[in-house]
Design a protein around this motif. Structure first.
Motif, PDB file in Angstrom:
ATOM      1  N   GLU A 287      49.438  23.561  -6.529  1.00  0.00           N
ATOM      2  CA  GLU A 287      49.122  23.027  -7.964  1.00  0.00           C
ATOM      3  C   GLU A 287      47.434  22.632  -7.872  1.00  0.00           C
ATOM      4  O   GLU A 287      46.895  22.487  -8.777  1.00  0.00           O
ATOM      5  N   ILE A 288      47.134  22.401  -6.482  1.00  0.00           N
ATOM      6  CA  ILE A 288      45.409  22.271  -6.401  1.00  0.00           C
ATOM      7  C   ILE A 288      44.918  22.971  -5.487  1.00  0.00           C
ATOM      8  O   ILE A 288      45.260  23.531  -4.343  1.00  0.00           O
ATOM      9  N   ASP A 289      43.847  23.629  -6.213  1.00  0.00           N
ATOM     10  CA  ASP A 289      43.044  24.846  -5.727  1.00  0.00           C
ATOM     11  C   ASP A 289      42.559  24.784  -4.271  1.00  0.00           C
ATOM     12  O   ASP A 289      42.411  25.559  -3.506  1.00  0.00           O
ATOM     13  N   ASN A 290      41.848  23.476  -3.916  1.00  0.00           N
ATOM     14  CA  ASN A 290      41.319  23.322  -2.791  1.00  0.00           C
ATOM     15  C   ASN A 290      42.158  22.757  -1.726  1.00  0.00           C
ATOM     16  O   ASN A 290      41.646  22.274  -0.772  1.00  0.00           O
ATOM     17  N   ILE A 291      43.502  23.060  -1.949  1.00  0.00           N
ATOM     18  CA  ILE A 291      44.502  22.468  -0.873  1.00  0.00           C
ATOM     19  C   ILE A 291      45.189  23.807  -0.497  1.00  0.00           C
ATOM     20  O   ILE A 291      45.645  24.474  -1.410  1.00  0.00           O
ATOM     21  N   ILE A 292      45.168  24.272   0.775  1.00  0.00           N
ATOM     22  CA  ILE A 292      45.522  25.633   1.167  1.00  0.00           C
ATOM     23  C   ILE A 292      46.465  25.445   2.328  1.00  0.00           C
ATOM     24  O   ILE A 292      46.346  24.833   3.352  1.00  0.00           O
ATOM     25  N   PHE A 293      47.885  25.671   2.076  1.00  0.00           N
ATOM     26  CA  PHE A 293      48.864  25.742   2.823  1.00  0.00           C
ATOM     27  C   PHE A 293      48.816  26.976   3.861  1.00  0.00           C
ATOM     28  O   PHE A 293      48.768  28.176   3.534  1.00  0.00           O
ATOM     29  N   GLN A 294      48.673  26.412   5.292  1.00  0.00           N
ATOM     30  CA  GLN A 294      48.559  27.729   6.145  1.00  0.00           C
ATOM     31  C   GLN A 294      49.733  28.075   6.911  1.00  0.00           C
ATOM     32  O   GLN A 294      50.528  27.324   7.163  1.00  0.00           O
ATOM     33  N   THR A 295      49.759  29.600   7.095  1.00  0.00           N
ATOM     34  CA  THR A 295      51.057  30.110   7.506  1.00  0.00           C
ATOM     35  C   THR A 295      51.012  30.601   8.901  1.00  0.00           C
ATOM     36  O   THR A 295      52.065  31.179   9.607  1.00  0.00           O
ATOM     37  N   ASP A 296      49.795  30.430   9.449  1.00  0.00           N
ATOM     38  CA  ASP A 296      49.687  31.042  10.932  1.00  0.00           C
ATOM     39  C   ASP A 296      50.427  30.284  12.007  1.00  0.00           C
ATOM     40  O   ASP A 296      50.680  29.294  11.777  1.00  0.00           O
TER      41      ASP A 296
ATOM     42  N   ASN B 132      49.877  30.120  15.269  1.00  0.00           N
ATOM     43  CA  ASN B 132      48.824  29.786  16.163  1.00  0.00           C
ATOM     44  C   ASN B 132      47.967  28.500  15.274  1.00  0.00           C
ATOM     45  O   ASN B 132      47.126  29.230  14.439  1.00  0.00           O
ATOM     46  N   ILE B 133      47.533  27.627  15.836  1.00  0.00           N
ATOM     47  CA  ILE B 133      46.658  26.434  14.764  1.00  0.00           C
ATOM     48  C   ILE B 133      45.189  26.764  15.378  1.00  0.00           C
ATOM     49  O   ILE B 133      44.281  26.019  14.845  1.00  0.00           O
ATOM     50  N   ILE B 134      45.159  27.328  16.538  1.00  0.00           N
ATOM     51  CA  ILE B 134      43.765  27.490  16.868  1.00  0.00           C
ATOM     52  C   ILE B 134      42.634  27.898  15.909  1.00  0.00           C
ATOM     53  O   ILE B 134      41.314  27.082  15.889  1.00  0.00           O
ATOM     54  N   LYS B 135      42.886  28.883  14.986  1.00  0.00           N
ATOM     55  CA  LYS B 135      41.815  28.902  13.902  1.00  0.00           C
ATOM     56  C   LYS B 135      41.460  27.922  13.163  1.00  0.00           C
ATOM     57  O   LYS B 135      40.113  27.391  12.868  1.00  0.00           O
ATOM     58  N   GLN B 136      42.509  27.115  12.857  1.00  0.00           N
ATOM     59  CA  GLN B 136      42.212  25.902  11.947  1.00  0.00           C
ATOM     60  C   GLN B 136      41.524  24.880  12.612  1.00  0.00           C
ATOM     61  O   GLN B 136      40.728  24.302  12.278  1.00  0.00           O
ATOM     62  N   LEU B 137      41.794  24.689  13.991  1.00  0.00           N
ATOM     63  CA  LEU B 137      41.065  23.606  14.648  1.00  0.00           C
ATOM     64  C   LEU B 137      39.517  24.023  14.953  1.00  0.00           C
ATOM     65  O   LEU B 137      38.877  23.118  14.861  1.00  0.00           O
ATOM     66  N   LEU B 138      39.195  25.407  15.116  1.00  0.00           N
ATOM     67  CA  LEU B 138      37.984  25.791  15.315  1.00  0.00           C
ATOM     68  C   LEU B 138      37.085  25.584  13.956  1.00  0.00           C
ATOM     69  O   LEU B 138      35.687  25.245  13.728  1.00  0.00           O
ATOM     70  N   ILE B 139      37.778  26.082  12.782  1.00  0.00           N
ATOM     71  CA  ILE B 139      36.892  25.793  11.494  1.00  0.00           C
ATOM     72  C   ILE B 139      37.004  24.366  10.910  1.00  0.00           C
ATOM     73  O   ILE B 139      35.951  24.271  10.065  1.00  0.00           O
ATOM     74  N   ALA B 140      37.845  23.518  11.211  1.00  0.00           N
ATOM     75  CA  ALA B 140      37.944  22.401  10.666  1.00  0.00           C
ATOM     76  C   ALA B 140      36.747  21.408  11.137  1.00  0.00           C
ATOM     77  O   ALA B 140      36.157  21.504  12.211  1.00  0.00           O
ATOM     78  N   ASP B 141      36.265  20.505  10.260  1.00  0.00           N
ATOM     79  CA  ASP B 141      35.326  19.420  10.618  1.00  0.00           C
ATOM     80  C   ASP B 141      35.837  18.174  10.852  1.00  0.00           C
ATOM     81  O   ASP B 141      35.213  17.228  11.640  1.00  0.00           O
ATOM     82  N   LEU B 142      37.196  17.754  10.442  1.00  0.00           N
ATOM     83  CA  LEU B 142      37.806  16.634  10.684  1.00  0.00           C
ATOM     84  C   LEU B 142      39.325  16.638  10.577  1.00  0.00           C
ATOM     85  O   LEU B 142      39.814  17.775   9.894  1.00  0.00           O
ATOM     86  N   LEU B 143      40.114  16.182  11.283  1.00  0.00           N
ATOM     87  CA  LEU B 143      41.452  16.178  11.681  1.00  0.00           C
ATOM     88  C   LEU B 143      42.142  14.927  10.994  1.00  0.00           C
ATOM     89  O   LEU B 143      41.884  13.891  11.287  1.00  0.00           O
TER      90      LEU B 143
END
Length: 344
Positions: free
Chosen positions: A214-223, A225-236
């Motif tokens: 419903e909200i375009d700037n929210i993305i549900f990740q299906t990977d 391995n979380i490593i990619k998300q950890l590396l690209i995120a600015d805040l957790l």
């Protein structure tokens, strides 16, 4: 050296990948064990793998690397616990189940606690090596830099926020942050990635998938391995999860809700309605930047990207000195549990 890479859950793939790369590059043989229920997620189907415990018995390994809690006691090979996370405060992290000959620890915090337990039980050894999942931090931290830049550009956004809660029903923030995540997404300077643990309750996965649709700037990740998300995120954003420490080791800010750790060196709150305010605060002032040094020093003081190498070399040297165990002695109760779990 003949090794088994033992996968009971799909998070094991990312932990074991650096190990299998080192084994392969150095002439060692390896066989993946993949529980049948997670075979569809297994990313190395072209490699030597099996879903059969009897195949493992026939393989007669020298070492079995296990990022989980159980391994069949009757398999030949040094049974090596390499752990599936860094959250020492979680129930069971320091529980001795007596399935392992050798514990390879991530940093001094873990090493000291397991050495104390070794003195008590006297049936395993402890050696500190670092954790292979984080080798990429030392070898290729900028792997997804271009992907991050393209993602921000496509949304005309400035920051990437990762929401990664635990699956534990008693600890997860997922039921309490649905509306707060929506509110946070109203700021179009943010791209919000949703990354859930493989064991998260399906009902909450469905709810957050709907929010993302419903909200375009929210993305549900299906990977897996979380490593990619950890590396690209600015805040957790999280709660009580091992991923907190993995993110802190990248020297970036974390916000948690009702975390149960005895030593909290990041922003923690019991008020879920504070989410947007806390995000804005932490992007403005990184209050806990100096405190993160404790996490670096105690949880994982290895930035050379060689933990997988240290693990393999440690096991090689251990076997040279002590030989390869044919089996491990266990109580009747433990044997029955393993026999039931692995259908022997």
């Amino acid at each position: 050296m003949k090794c088994i890479l033992f996968c009971q859950d799909n998070y094991a793939f990312g932990i074991l990948e650096p190990l299998k790369n080192h084994l392969e590059n150095n002439g060692h043989k390896y066989l993946w064990y993949v529980r049948e229920s997670i075979l569809a997620d297994f990313p190395y189907k072209s490699e030597n793998h099996t879903t059969s415990i009897s195949d493992l018995e026939s393989y007669k390994s020298d070492a079995i690397f296990v990022p989980g809690n159980e391994v069949p006691h009757y398999l030949r090979g040094l049974k090596v616990q390499i752990f599936h996370g860094l959250a020492g405060e979680k129930k069971g992290h320091f529980r001795i189940r007596h399935y392992f000959d050798l514990y390879l620890t991530q940093g001094p915090y873990f090493t000291s606690k397991f050495n104390s337990l070794r003195k008590k039980y006297k049936d395993f050894d402890v050696i500190e090596t670092g954790w292979p999942k984080l080798d990429i931090y030392g070898t290729n931290k900028d792997l997804y830099k271009t992907e991050k830049e393209n993602l921000l550009k496509s949304f005309n956004a400035k920051k990437i926020i990762l929401y990664a809660p635990t699956f534990s029903p008693k600890l997860t923030s997922a039921p309490f942050l649905t509306e707060e995540i929506k509110k946070l997404a109203s700021n179009k300077e943010y791209v919000i990635l949703l990354k859930f643990h493989p064991l998260m309750d399906q009902s909450w996965l469905n709810i957050y998938k709907e929010i993302a649709s419903e909200i375009d700037n929210i993305i549900f990740q299906t990977d897996k391995n979380i490593i990619k998300q950890l590396l690209i995120a600015d805040l957790l954003i999280s709660d009580t999860s091992s991923v907190i420490y993995e993110f802190l080791l990248l020297d970036k800010a974390v916000i948690t809700f009702n975390n149960i750790s005895e030593t909290i060196l990041w922003e923690n709150s019991s008020n879920y309605s504070e989410l947007t305010t806390l995000v804005e605060k932490n992007f403005t002032i990184d209050t806990f930047a100096k405190d993160r040094k404790f996490i670096f020093d105690q949880y994982h003081p290895y930035s050379d990207g060689k933990s997988a190498q240290r693990m393999v070399e440690t096991v090689e040297n251990y076997i040279k000195k002590n030989g390869v165990p044919e089996k491990r002695k266990l109580s009747l109760l433990r044997r029955l549990k393993i026999n039931s779990m692995f259908k022997k």
